[in-house]
Design an enzyme around this catalytic site. Structure first.
Site, PDB file in Angstrom:
ATOM      1  N   ALA A  61      50.249 -11.873  26.682  1.00  0.00           N
ATOM      2  CA  ALA A  61      49.355 -12.074  25.369  1.00  0.00           C
ATOM      3  C   ALA A  61      48.418 -11.521  25.477  1.00  0.00           C
ATOM      4  O   ALA A  61      47.648 -11.031  26.457  1.00  0.00           O
ATOM      5  CB  ALA A  61      49.429 -13.412  25.130  1.00  0.00           C
ATOM      6  N   TYR A 126      45.760 -12.284  15.215  1.00  0.00           N
ATOM      7  CA  TYR A 126      46.035 -12.492  16.248  1.00  0.00           C
ATOM      8  C   TYR A 126      46.721 -13.998  16.071  1.00  0.00           C
ATOM      9  O   TYR A 126      47.998 -14.190  16.663  1.00  0.00           O
ATOM     10  CB  TYR A 126      45.538 -13.485  16.997  1.00  0.00           C
ATOM     11  CG  TYR A 126      45.299 -14.621  18.499  1.00  0.00           C
ATOM     12  CD1 TYR A 126      46.158 -13.917  19.556  1.00  0.00           C
ATOM     13  CD2 TYR A 126      45.635 -16.050  17.694  1.00  0.00           C
ATOM     14  CE1 TYR A 126      46.676 -14.393  20.184  1.00  0.00           C
ATOM     15  CE2 TYR A 126      45.948 -16.726  19.095  1.00  0.00           C
ATOM     16  CZ  TYR A 126      46.506 -16.215  20.359  1.00  0.00           C
ATOM     17  OH  TYR A 126      47.113 -16.984  21.431  1.00  0.00           O
ATOM     18  N   LYS A 130      51.332 -13.175  17.011  1.00  0.00           N
ATOM     19  CA  LYS A 130      51.883 -14.239  17.618  1.00  0.00           C
ATOM     20  C   LYS A 130      52.966 -15.011  16.702  1.00  0.00           C
ATOM     21  O   LYS A 130      53.490 -14.513  17.382  1.00  0.00           O
ATOM     22  CB  LYS A 130      51.232 -14.838  17.988  1.00  0.00           C
ATOM     23  CG  LYS A 130      50.106 -15.041  19.383  1.00  0.00           C
ATOM     24  CD  LYS A 130      50.724 -14.510  20.620  1.00  0.00           C
ATOM     25  CE  LYS A 130      50.968 -16.049  21.271  1.00  0.00           C
ATOM     26  NZ  LYS A 130      51.322 -15.159  22.929  1.00  0.00           N
TER      27      LYS A 130
END
Length: 289
Positions: A61, A126, A130
């Site tokens: 990630a 972010y 995600k």
């Protein structure tokens, strides 16, 4: 069963490496950059087919929350497109995916622990990337589990615990935010959870598409509470002073409340979750030794 761990040099992947000796019937393969790039679909698919991979635990990630605001293209590539590559590669071999997501998919305006189906509303790049990665998994037809977690730390890598221990040795006073509330999560506990889900699914032949779960340690804390405990358990004499979010501006906005409800994962997989301070003590003892 052959399981590929992507992003294996990070906090979670490193903890999984330590625990796999307890899972004798599974053959684990650990890969990270530059050996295997989840953003390169052709290389990823070839690797999965050539190595007879049955399942993937995706620990890869882009997690630099503030830098993501300026590097949205890279964050999107890893957190969304890379995840979609894993999904499409596993679809070719009828494989299973355990994918790790984050509390940052929520805006933090809740004041009771977030359940899996509560509305999402990411407040930064972010969280947005995600969430896109979550949807890539949830909307697919592969056997999959998405696990959201929060405030991850470990004896490996860079994280809040190690930073506080270092600063605790360097400074007499430190200001830490008290008005952001969540739950610290020891990556070792999350690693065990991932492996237990894999073993449980194998033993019971459960096939689930896009199941969404929450996992963090038990209990609730502010970053201030977390820091106080780190200093106490780490034997540091640094005084922690409470400050507000406005006193510590960052490029990316953080959720002010991101406590996760873990009822579903505990019921479905018979998982027991340790209290956050107990796990923190274990991690700090490991760092000391």
């Amino acid at each position: 069963m052959r399981v590929l761990i992507t992003g294996s040099n990070g906090q979670l992947g490193s903890e999984i490496k330590e625990l796999v000796t307890n899972y004798k019937k599974v053959d684990f393969i650990f890969k990270d950059l530059p050996e295997l790039d989840i953003c390169n679909f052709k290389a990823l698919q070839t690797f999965i087919i050539d190595h007879n991979i049955n399942a993937v635990i995706n620990c890869a990630a882009y997690t630099a929350v503030d830098k993501a605001e300026e590097e949205s293209i890279i964050a999107t590539k890893v957190n969304n497109e890379g995840v979609l590559n894993i999904v499409n590669a596993l679809a070719k071999v009828n494989g299973k995916l355990i994918h790790i997501s984050t509390d940052y998919v929520f805006d933090g305006d809740h004041f009771s622990p977030y359940k899996e189906l509560d509305p999402v509303s990411p407040i930064g790049v972010y969280g947005e990337t995600k969430r896109a990665g979550e949807l890539a998994v949830i909307n697919s037809d592969i056997d999959s589990v998405v696990i959201r977690t929060s405030w991850l730390y470990s004896s490996y890598g860079n994280n809040f615990v190690k930073t506080m221990l270092r600063l605790g040795s360097e400074k007499e006073n430190l200001g830490v935010i008290f008005d952001q509330v969540g739950t610290p999560t020891y990556a070792r506990d999350l690693a065990k959870c991932c492996l237990d889900i894999l073993a449980f699914s194998k033993e019971t032949n459960i096939n689930s598409k896009g199941n969404l779960y929450h996992f963090s340690n038990e209990g609730v804390a502010s970053w201030y509470d977390f820091a106080i405990s780190i200093m106490e358990l780490g034997g540091k004499n640094c005084k922690i002073n409470p400050i507000q979010t406005k006193d510590y501006p960052t490029l990316a906005k953080r959720p002010q409340y991101s406590v996760l409800n873990k009822s579903k994962i505990k019921i479905d997989f018979k998982i027991e979750i340790p209290y956050w301070r107990d796990s923190l003590k274990d991690c700090i003892e490991k760092i000391k030794n």
